[in-house]
Design an enzyme around this catalytic site. Structure first.
Site, PDB file in Angstrom:
ATOM      1  N   CYS A 130     -16.940 -11.061  -5.700  1.00  0.00           N
ATOM      2  CA  CYS A 130     -17.258 -10.279  -6.899  1.00  0.00           C
ATOM      3  C   CYS A 130     -17.868 -11.204  -7.951  1.00  0.00           C
ATOM      4  O   CYS A 130     -17.360 -12.303  -8.200  1.00  0.00           O
ATOM      5  CB  CYS A 130     -15.994  -9.609  -7.423  1.00  0.00           C
ATOM      6  SG  CYS A 130     -16.193  -8.793  -9.026  1.00  0.00           S
ATOM      7  N   CYS A 185     -16.168  -6.085  -6.922  1.00  0.00           N
ATOM      8  CA  CYS A 185     -15.008  -5.699  -6.110  1.00  0.00           C
ATOM      9  C   CYS A 185     -14.705  -4.207  -6.277  1.00  0.00           C
ATOM     10  O   CYS A 185     -15.059  -3.582  -7.270  1.00  0.00           O
ATOM     11  CB  CYS A 185     -13.783  -6.523  -6.482  1.00  0.00           C
ATOM     12  SG  CYS A 185     -13.280  -6.380  -8.219  1.00  0.00           S
ATOM     13  N   CYS A 211      -7.420   4.791   4.059  1.00  0.00           N
ATOM     14  CA  CYS A 211      -6.155   4.053   4.007  1.00  0.00           C
ATOM     15  C   CYS A 211      -5.022   4.843   4.653  1.00  0.00           C
ATOM     16  O   CYS A 211      -4.084   4.264   5.196  1.00  0.00           O
ATOM     17  CB  CYS A 211      -5.804   3.696   2.566  1.00  0.00           C
ATOM     18  SG  CYS A 211      -5.761   5.109   1.436  1.00  0.00           S
ATOM     19  N   HIS A 242      -3.290   5.802  -2.914  1.00  0.00           N
ATOM     20  CA  HIS A 242      -3.578   4.810  -1.879  1.00  0.00           C
ATOM     21  C   HIS A 242      -2.363   4.654  -0.979  1.00  0.00           C
ATOM     22  O   HIS A 242      -1.218   4.730  -1.430  1.00  0.00           O
ATOM     23  CB  HIS A 242      -3.922   3.472  -2.557  1.00  0.00           C
ATOM     24  CG  HIS A 242      -4.340   2.407  -1.611  1.00  0.00           C
ATOM     25  ND1 HIS A 242      -5.394   2.541  -0.737  1.00  0.00           N
ATOM     26  CD2 HIS A 242      -3.836   1.145  -1.397  1.00  0.00           C
ATOM     27  CE1 HIS A 242      -5.538   1.421  -0.037  1.00  0.00           C
ATOM     28  NE2 HIS A 242      -4.598   0.570  -0.422  1.00  0.00           N
TER      29      HIS A 242
END
Length: 519
Positions: A28, A48, A167, A470
């Site tokens: 990043c 990022c 995820c 997440h």
């Protein structure tokens, strides 16, 4: 989704300014993190992702400030910095649409960027660049080296790349990969080469419209499990498996966040169905008979013949209903692959382990709520065959047969009016010695060790809603606990695991000596 902003946001004029080397290891430009790098398709700057420090999204937001505070010029209208590409999976995301993109510009610019990144990836495996990548990885928190008895041991765990809100899939795959008997069965299956001719060995980028019905969930699942725990790479991209999921599980098409428990059930059900039909010319019944660890007494048939899925995860419930008017009792036996447990309402305001107000909710409270005698309400009246009409009744569950792997799903998502809210209560659970004997229909017929279970994996949902947030997973492997966060794998400890707000718990039947602590 079809994005209308590609024409004004994708520019490849600065593509030559991107860094050299492995695109998936770019840093990043703000925080220098090499986790989850994204490249802006307008200016080719690298930032990022939102689950690291979110600098890619901030880059987009900063670019919109002149457009909102001043009169838009023609140049500002064209340059919007709204579209970026994941440098690991090459999936494309639009911040204005707030979704992943499946279309391309008329000139195919997105595909050109994708091919450029892939060419960089293919040409990056020189010793010097490989060394730099290792140094970047080793500089992160929780190195891939572990001190064991004074010597340094390599951490062989492999992460799974996020292909765009996948995820939920990664957490389930990592959990299942650490259930040794289940994982080893698939890894020992014979390989099947489904692609040949011009597509053999080529890395493909699948879309919803792609053809090819010649897919096998068992084969791609086997390949994914084989790629994990080899130590040959830090992260594996499960693109082929995700493509098969799209083909045979329409509910999971697209890049929206999905429910991990729902995915696990679909995955196990489809593996079970495919195994029943035979695989690579080998009958499933023959393979099961050859596996001495999967004896007939451990099999539980669901939708037909037994497979490794039902042999390991399959249990049997007895559903007992009693009419409160005439006392007639009705019994029914139901096979299960997992148990879904309510979090009792009196505990739903206790969010952390250290919160002092009220008693602590434990896994035993959830199991007791599941198996306790319950009077059915007016909307669930029982049709009594003796009374010949619907009557008030009571219901109780007993476990008639325990599985080799006990999967417990905590029901954290509930519908309230038009919203599906999350129950964020902390539920205390044991890492070893979960005693299920008191929930059995005939506990006197079970041995002292057959009812004890030890934790092997935990799936955790971070966030407030089922359609957002997440998923990560904790899993035990060879006596050590690991935290799996997509492509990042770190060592952790039992204390950290015990503090997690579990969503799905995987317990393995104990085979060791008696004497462990009980729940």
């Amino acid at each position: 989704m079809e994005c209308p902003h590609l024409g004004s946001s994708v520019c490849i004029a600065r593509l030559g300014q991107v860094p050299a080397g492995l695109a998936s290891s770019w840093c990043c430009s703000v925080c220098r993190s090499n986790k989850s790098p994204w490249v802006c398709l307008t200016c080719s700057s690298v930032h990022c992702g939102r689950y690291v420090n979110g600098h890619a999204k901030k880059h987009y937001e900063d670019a919109q400030i002149p457009m909102t505070n001043h009169k838009k010029t023609e140049k500002q209208e064209k340059v919007q910095h709204t579209v970026c590409m994941d440098c690991s999976s090459y999936s494309t995301y639009c911040y204005r649409c707030d979704d992943f993109v499946v279309n391309d510009t008329k000139l195919g610019l997105v595909q050109k960027v994708r091919e450029h990144l892939q060419n960089l990836e293919n040409s990056a495996f020189t010793s010097d660049r490989h060394r730099k990548r290792k140094l970047l990885e080793n500089s992160s928190l929780n190195s891939k080296l572990l001190k064991v008895n004074g010597s340094t041991t390599a951490l062989c765990a492999t992460g799974l790349r996020n292909l765009g809100n996948t995820c939920f899939m990664n957490a389930i795959l990592q959990s299942l990969s650490n259930i040794q008997q289940f994982c080893c069965y698939f890894k020992e299956l014979p390989a099947v080469e489904l692609r040949n001719g011009k597509t053999a060995g080529r890395r493909t980028y699948h879309t919803r419209s792609q053809g090819d019905n010649n897919v096998s969930l068992v084969e791609e699942f086997r390949k994914t499990l084989c790629a994990l725990w080899q130590g040959s790479q830090t992260a594996f991209s499960p693109e082929s498996l995700f493509y098969v999921v799209w083909k045979i599980m329409p509910n999971f098409r697209g890049y929206q966040q999905q429910d991990a428990h729902e995915f696990m059930r679909y995955l196990l059900d489809h593996l079970h169905l495919e195994l029943q039909g035979g695989f690579n010319g080998v009958s499933r019944s023959v393979i099961l008979q050859e596996n001495s660890n999967l004896s007939a007494s451990n099999k539980c048939c669901i939708n037909g013949a037994s497979t490794v899925v039902t042999a390991i995860f399959g249990g049997i419930l007895q559903n007992e209903v009693n009419c409160l008017i005439c006392g007639t009792e009705s019994r029914k036996f139901d096979p299960f692959l997992d148990l879904s447990l309510d979090i009792p309402s009196q505990f739903r305001n206790k969010r952390t382990k250290n919160q002092e107000s009220g008693p602590m909710c434990t896994l035993r409270d959830c199991l007791r709520s599941f198996t306790d005698l319950e009077e059915l309400d007016e909307t669930e009246l029982y049709m009594c065959h003796k009374c010949k009409k619907k009557q008030k009744s009571t219901k109780k569950f007993w476990i008639q047969k325990l599985p080799k792997v006990l999967c417990l799903h905590l029901k954290r998502f509930h519908w309230t009016a038009y919203l599906r809210n999350k129950v964020d209560t902390y539920v205390e659970f044991p890492l070893r010695g979960l005693d299920m004997k008191c929930y059995l229909l005939e506990p006197e017929n079970s041995g002292p060790e057959s009812c004890l279970y030890d934790l092997v994996a935990v799936v955790v949902h971070h966030g407030s809603g089922v359609g957002s947030g997440h998923y990560t997973a904790y899993a035990a492997h060879e006596g050590r606990w690991f935290h799996f966060n997509d492509s990042t794998v770190t060592l952790t400890d039992e204390e950290t695991v015990g503090k997690a707000k579990a969503y799905i718990l995987f317990y393995v039947e104990r085979q060791a000596k008696p004497g462990a602590e009980k729940l």
